[in-house]
Enzyme design. Sequence first.
Site, mmCIF file in Angstrom:
data_model
loop_
_atom_site.group_PDB
_atom_site.id
_atom_site.type_symbol
_atom_site.label_atom_id
_atom_site.label_comp_id
_atom_site.label_asym_id
_atom_site.label_seq_id
_atom_site.Cartn_x
_atom_site.Cartn_y
_atom_site.Cartn_z
ATOM 1 C CG HIS A 110 -1.901 0.967 1.415
ATOM 2 N ND1 HIS A 110 -1.649 2.258 1.790
ATOM 3 C CD2 HIS A 110 -3.240 0.883 1.220
ATOM 4 C CE1 HIS A 110 -2.802 2.928 1.840
ATOM 5 N NE2 HIS A 110 -3.788 2.115 1.496
ATOM 6 C CG ASP A 161 0.577 -2.413 6.148
ATOM 7 O OD1 ASP A 161 -0.384 -2.589 6.925
ATOM 8 O OD2 ASP A 161 0.489 -1.748 5.101
ATOM 9 C CD GLN A 208 -6.873 -4.407 4.345
ATOM 10 O OE1 GLN A 208 -7.810 -5.084 4.767
ATOM 11 N NE2 GLN A 208 -7.013 -3.138 4.035
ATOM 12 C CE LYS A 215 -7.189 -0.127 6.410
ATOM 13 N NZ LYS A 215 -7.976 0.320 5.262
ATOM 14 C CB CYS A 264 -3.652 3.357 -1.544
ATOM 15 S SG CYS A 264 -4.786 4.687 -1.231
HETATM 16 N N1 PMP Z 1 -1.771 -0.705 4.680
HETATM 17 C C1 PMP Z 1 -2.712 -1.444 4.092
HETATM 18 C C2 PMP Z 1 -2.364 -2.821 3.599
HETATM 19 C C3 PMP Z 1 -4.010 -0.943 3.950
HETATM 20 O O1 PMP Z 1 -4.951 -1.675 3.353
HETATM 21 C C4 PMP Z 1 -4.307 0.356 4.440
HETATM 22 C C5 PMP Z 1 -5.696 0.951 4.301
HETATM 23 N N2 PMP Z 1 -6.268 0.830 3.052
HETATM 24 C C6 PMP Z 1 -3.292 1.077 5.047
HETATM 25 C C7 PMP Z 1 -2.034 0.522 5.152
HETATM 26 C C8 PMP Z 1 -3.522 2.448 5.602
HETATM 27 O O2 PMP Z 1 -4.393 2.385 6.680
HETATM 28 P P1 PMP Z 1 -4.940 3.733 7.355
HETATM 29 O O3 PMP Z 1 -5.529 4.528 6.230
HETATM 30 O O4 PMP Z 1 -5.955 3.256 8.320
HETATM 31 O O5 PMP Z 1 -3.787 4.411 7.983
#
Ligand code: PMP
Length: 403
Positions: A120, A197, A200, A223, A361
């Site tokens: 991401h 990270d 997910q 999430k 993203c």
């Molecule tokens: N890493 C991953 C794999 C994600 O899916 C996301 C959210 N789409 C993020 C980071 C960022 O999370 P946040 O917007 O809650 O900071």
Amino acid sequence: MDVNKIRAQFPILERKVKGKDLIYLDNTATSQTPLRVIEAIQHMYTTTKANVHRGVSSISQEATDLQEATRRRVAQWLNASSEQEIVFTRGTTEAINLVASSLSDSFENGDEIILTTMEHHANIVPWQLIGRRKRITLRVVPINQRGELDLDIYRSLFTERTRLVAVCHVSNVLGTVNPVKEMIAIAHANGIPVLVDGAQAVPHIKVDVKDLDADFYAFSAHKMYGPTGVGVLYGKKRYLEMMPPYQGGGEMIANVSFEHTTFAELPFKFEAGTPDFVGIAALSKALDFIDEVGYEAIAAHEHKLLSYTTERMMQIPGMRIFGTSPDKSAVISFLIGNEHHYDIGMLLDTQGIAVRTGHHCAQPLMHALGIEGTVRASFAVYNTIEEADKFVATLERVASMLG
Ligand code: PMP
């Protein structure tokens, strides 16, 4: 697991969109919130809103106790060694930025970080920002046809300049569950720490940071059935201790003068300013919800939804699914022929079906796949086979409409 009993805990699932029952399949972006979390927020705003760590007042003490009880809870939940290893942030993004900003103090020009193609932007851009101060090279692990990492190439990317591996536990686009335990063991054999990270992963998989031996593990509450505005950074104490503060302000200091400031103990050194203490307190209710349902039941239910929906979708002419690893969480990224993802998403929305479209993203991953974006349907524990049926039936109509 009684899915109807679970659904009854999520008030939003009763709403209509465009006159139809909402079918919420955008859980990867954010999941919905059970009543107990909403009530915890309301309760705190109506009874216990006083700033944490500052007051002599009873309600300030109560607010502090609620926040710190959540920290202990999260530490146990992740099997961390101590609550000093739990830093509250605004989310995964801020947690990764914190590590990138603070750990990189010890990096030098020419140092290297290993990432993967499926990261991401939150796990790419913070590492690039270090480049404003130091010249850092990103080395990237590629993926195969199924959307899995190539571990042989991963092994070959370590050099004497490698300083860190930063990898997602689960891909937000492909759903691939990466073999992070093995990847961490390989990195450690090279003497290199790993940031995972976990944004997910935590909604679907029981995470034990000791078992993984992760050096840093980041995730977002929103999430995982929790409130917005709260995230967690787990970090091994020995790293957090040597890292300088990320931001300056209140709470993170021991003593301040205009000549010199000393910093607070862990984890407060990394928590400048008033935290979202209401959200943090409510996060413990989201953990209660997950524990009550149980990860085994969550995984079994979501896997049923994933395999059933995938099988039905594959019958649609022109269906292209991105991410086909057998070890996959309940995320389906797809295109139909060469139709634009946005058109498909808009047509689904007319039927009350919420999905996500675009690059999610993860533009470097899109480049690797040779596409601009996908439609992404992602499941949570409250989704049903009936919803999957309606989703696929609508997709069938969309496919024939778009020709
Ligand atoms: N890493 C991953 C794999 C994600 O899916 C996301 C959210 N789409 C993020 C980071 C960022 O999370 P946040 O917007 O809650 O900071």
